[in-house]
Design an enzyme around this catalytic site. Structure first.
Site, PDB file in Angstrom:
ATOM      1  N   SER A 133      55.788   9.963  52.152  1.00  0.00           N
ATOM      2  CA  SER A 133      55.876  10.977  53.214  1.00  0.00           C
ATOM      3  C   SER A 133      56.770  12.092  52.718  1.00  0.00           C
ATOM      4  O   SER A 133      57.648  11.865  51.867  1.00  0.00           O
ATOM      5  CB  SER A 133      56.492  10.346  54.470  1.00  0.00           C
ATOM      6  OG  SER A 133      56.876  11.340  55.386  1.00  0.00           O
ATOM      7  N   TYR A 145      63.437   5.533  58.046  1.00  0.00           N
ATOM      8  CA  TYR A 145      62.065   5.830  57.605  1.00  0.00           C
ATOM      9  C   TYR A 145      62.107   6.633  56.303  1.00  0.00           C
ATOM     10  O   TYR A 145      61.389   6.318  55.342  1.00  0.00           O
ATOM     11  CB  TYR A 145      61.349   6.614  58.708  1.00  0.00           C
ATOM     12  CG  TYR A 145      59.926   7.002  58.365  1.00  0.00           C
ATOM     13  CD1 TYR A 145      58.914   6.045  58.344  1.00  0.00           C
ATOM     14  CD2 TYR A 145      59.609   8.320  58.053  1.00  0.00           C
ATOM     15  CE1 TYR A 145      57.613   6.398  58.031  1.00  0.00           C
ATOM     16  CE2 TYR A 145      58.310   8.682  57.739  1.00  0.00           C
ATOM     17  CZ  TYR A 145      57.315   7.720  57.727  1.00  0.00           C
ATOM     18  OH  TYR A 145      56.024   8.066  57.405  1.00  0.00           O
TER      19      TYR A 145
HETATM   20  N1  LIG Z   1      51.159  10.288  60.697  1.00  0.00           N
HETATM   21  C1  LIG Z   1      52.042  10.971  60.011  1.00  0.00           C
HETATM   22  O1  LIG Z   1      52.513  12.049  60.439  1.00  0.00           O
HETATM   23  C2  LIG Z   1      52.471  10.503  58.648  1.00  0.00           C
HETATM   24  C3  LIG Z   1      53.133  11.416  57.812  1.00  0.00           C
HETATM   25  C4  LIG Z   1      53.532  11.012  56.548  1.00  0.00           C
HETATM   26  C5  LIG Z   1      53.285   9.716  56.132  1.00  0.00           C
HETATM   27  N2  LIG Z   1      52.662   8.835  56.956  1.00  0.00           N
HETATM   28  C6  LIG Z   1      52.455   7.487  56.475  1.00  0.00           C
HETATM   29  O2  LIG Z   1      51.064   7.252  56.419  1.00  0.00           O
HETATM   30  C7  LIG Z   1      50.804   5.853  56.530  1.00  0.00           C
HETATM   31  C8  LIG Z   1      49.702   5.643  57.558  1.00  0.00           C
HETATM   32  O3  LIG Z   1      50.167   6.086  58.823  1.00  0.00           O
HETATM   33  P1  LIG Z   1      49.178   6.664  59.937  1.00  0.00           P
HETATM   34  O4  LIG Z   1      49.619   8.029  60.250  1.00  0.00           O
HETATM   35  O5  LIG Z   1      47.796   6.408  59.524  1.00  0.00           O
HETATM   36  O6  LIG Z   1      49.622   5.746  61.173  1.00  0.00           O
HETATM   37  P2  LIG Z   1      48.799   4.712  62.078  1.00  0.00           P
HETATM   38  O7  LIG Z   1      47.551   5.335  62.564  1.00  0.00           O
HETATM   39  O8  LIG Z   1      49.800   4.209  63.061  1.00  0.00           O
HETATM   40  O9  LIG Z   1      48.396   3.546  61.055  1.00  0.00           O
HETATM   41  C9  LIG Z   1      49.357   2.631  60.591  1.00  0.00           C
HETATM   42  C10 LIG Z   1      48.633   1.497  59.900  1.00  0.00           C
HETATM   43  O10 LIG Z   1      49.623   0.588  59.373  1.00  0.00           O
HETATM   44  C11 LIG Z   1      49.248  -0.739  59.764  1.00  0.00           C
HETATM   45  N3  LIG Z   1      50.431  -1.598  59.927  1.00  0.00           N
HETATM   46  C12 LIG Z   1      51.578  -1.346  60.596  1.00  0.00           C
HETATM   47  N4  LIG Z   1      52.378  -2.405  60.559  1.00  0.00           N
HETATM   48  C13 LIG Z   1      51.724  -3.369  59.848  1.00  0.00           C
HETATM   49  C14 LIG Z   1      52.033  -4.697  59.469  1.00  0.00           C
HETATM   50  N5  LIG Z   1      53.193  -5.303  59.819  1.00  0.00           N
HETATM   51  N6  LIG Z   1      51.117  -5.381  58.732  1.00  0.00           N
HETATM   52  C15 LIG Z   1      49.932  -4.824  58.387  1.00  0.00           C
HETATM   53  N7  LIG Z   1      49.591  -3.568  58.724  1.00  0.00           N
HETATM   54  C16 LIG Z   1      50.475  -2.859  59.445  1.00  0.00           C
HETATM   55  C17 LIG Z   1      48.559  -0.578  61.106  1.00  0.00           C
HETATM   56  O11 LIG Z   1      47.771  -1.727  61.335  1.00  0.00           O
HETATM   57  P3  LIG Z   1      47.463  -2.251  62.850  1.00  0.00           P
HETATM   58  O12 LIG Z   1      47.127  -1.027  63.652  1.00  0.00           O
HETATM   59  O13 LIG Z   1      46.267  -3.121  62.640  1.00  0.00           O
HETATM   60  O14 LIG Z   1      48.687  -2.913  63.332  1.00  0.00           O
HETATM   61  C18 LIG Z   1      47.747   0.685  60.854  1.00  0.00           C
HETATM   62  O15 LIG Z   1      46.535   0.373  60.214  1.00  0.00           O
HETATM   63  C19 LIG Z   1      52.130   5.205  56.919  1.00  0.00           C
HETATM   64  O16 LIG Z   1      52.699   4.613  55.777  1.00  0.00           O
HETATM   65  C20 LIG Z   1      52.983   6.380  57.386  1.00  0.00           C
HETATM   66  O17 LIG Z   1      54.348   6.156  57.165  1.00  0.00           O
HETATM   67  C21 LIG Z   1      52.229   9.200  58.205  1.00  0.00           C
END
Ligand SMILES: NC(=O)c1ccc[n+]([C@@H]2O[C@H](COP(=O)([O-])OP(=O)(O)OC[C@H]3O[C@@H](n4cnc5c(N)ncnc54)[C@H](OP(=O)(O)O)[C@@H]3O)[C@@H](O)[C@H]2O)c1
Length: 244
Positions: A133, A145
């Site tokens: 991130s 984070y």
């Molecule tokens: N959204 C943003 O603004 C942003 C910005 C920069 C980086 N990121 C990074 O991008 C990545 C994806 O995030 P996203 O935005 O796609 O969020 P999201 O829609 O909330 O997706 C998060 C994913 O992580 C999985 N997850 C969470 N806890 C878990 C666990 N204990 N075991 C297995 N799977 C788990 C969830 O699975 P379940 O739903 O099945 O629990 C879901 O598939 C993350 O690493 C986040 O830090 C996000």
């Protein structure tokens, strides 16, 4: 590397960026192993992409074992670490439980999965993608984070040097329009950067793999922040305080 016909493991595939990456990789002809906790959402993505669903909690040893077991016979050529959780608030107000979860899911799990699957990745001349991130540079009220995402970036940098046979791409998204903010319980309220789509990040992931990019920042203009941070961290901190 060639994506077509390779075995690609995508964590966090049940939602957001991971789900969008799965769809992009399926279009490139990858055979997918999709990891998430929510069986219903994961099955929906598996049906759409022809992937195999592995329901696993990556915060547990059993979850890590389940992922490694799912590719024990086939091996793996692409490992995309997208699973992650967030927490926001002043550092002394974050609860210990969420701190432990963040470190386990965002940092310890990708490290352990990489360690366990590295022999297979070496054998296939494969590729690793770490969804870090822009918070890896340090964001106020997201200290833990930020630390997990900086740790991931540091791990990726070291592996890239240590294992030249395996490609390593780190992806640093700014804000992305997914369920991430709802799940962490604190909405996104900054004016900049404006949220981009998960599909845009997925495009950057696939481009990063095909071109063997070291680091990809989405949107690209945020690279400027990374440059200022690297050259003058004190200036970065002042600017960050002013503009957030
Ligand atoms: N959204 C943003 O603004 C942003 C910005 C920069 C980086 N990121 C990074 O991008 C990545 C994806 O995030 P996203 O935005 O796609 O969020 P999201 O829609 O909330 O997706 C998060 C994913 O992580 C999985 N997850 C969470 N806890 C878990 C666990 N204990 N075991 C297995 N799977 C788990 C969830 O699975 P379940 O739903 O099945 O629990 C879901 O598939 C993350 O690493 C986040 O830090 C996000």
């Amino acid at each position: 590397m060639r994506i077509a016909d390779g075995i690609a493991v995508v964590t966090g595939a049940s939602s957001g960026i991971g789900a969008a990456v799965a769809v992009r990789l399926a279009a490139e002809g990858a055979r997918l192993v999709l990891v998430g906790r929510d069986p219903e959402r994961l099955t929906t993505v598996a049906a759409r992409t022809g992937g195999k669903a592995v329901v696993a909690d990556l915060g547990t040893g059993a979850g890590i074992d389940a992922v490694c077991g799912a590719v024990a016979d086939t091996g793996v050529s692409l490992l995309v670490h997208s699973a992650g959780v967030g927490a926001a608030g002043p550092v002394d107000e974050l609860d210990g439980g969420s701190t432990t979860e963040l470190i386990a899911v965002n940092l310890a799990a990708p490290i352990e999965l990489t360690r366990r699957l590295m022999p297979s990745l070496r054998q296939t001349g494969g590729h690793l993608v770490f969804v870090s991130s822009i918070a890896a540079l340090g964001v106020a009220d997201e200290a833990v984070y930020s630390a997990t995402k900086a740790g991931l970036r540091g791990f990726a940098d070291a592996v890239r040097i240590e294992v030249p046979a395996v490609g390593v791409t780190t992806v640093l998204p700014g804000a992305v329009d997914t369920d991430y903010f709802r799940r962490r319980g604190v909405p996104y309220d900054r004016r900049y950067p404006r949220p981009v789509t998960a599909e845009r990040v997925a495009d950057a992931v696939v481009h990063g793999v095909l071109k063997n990019r070291t680091e990809v920042v989405v949107p690209r203009w945020l690279t400027l922040g990374a440059r200022v941070h690297g050259a003058a961290p004190a200036v970065f901190a002042r600017l960050s305080r002013t503009f957030s």
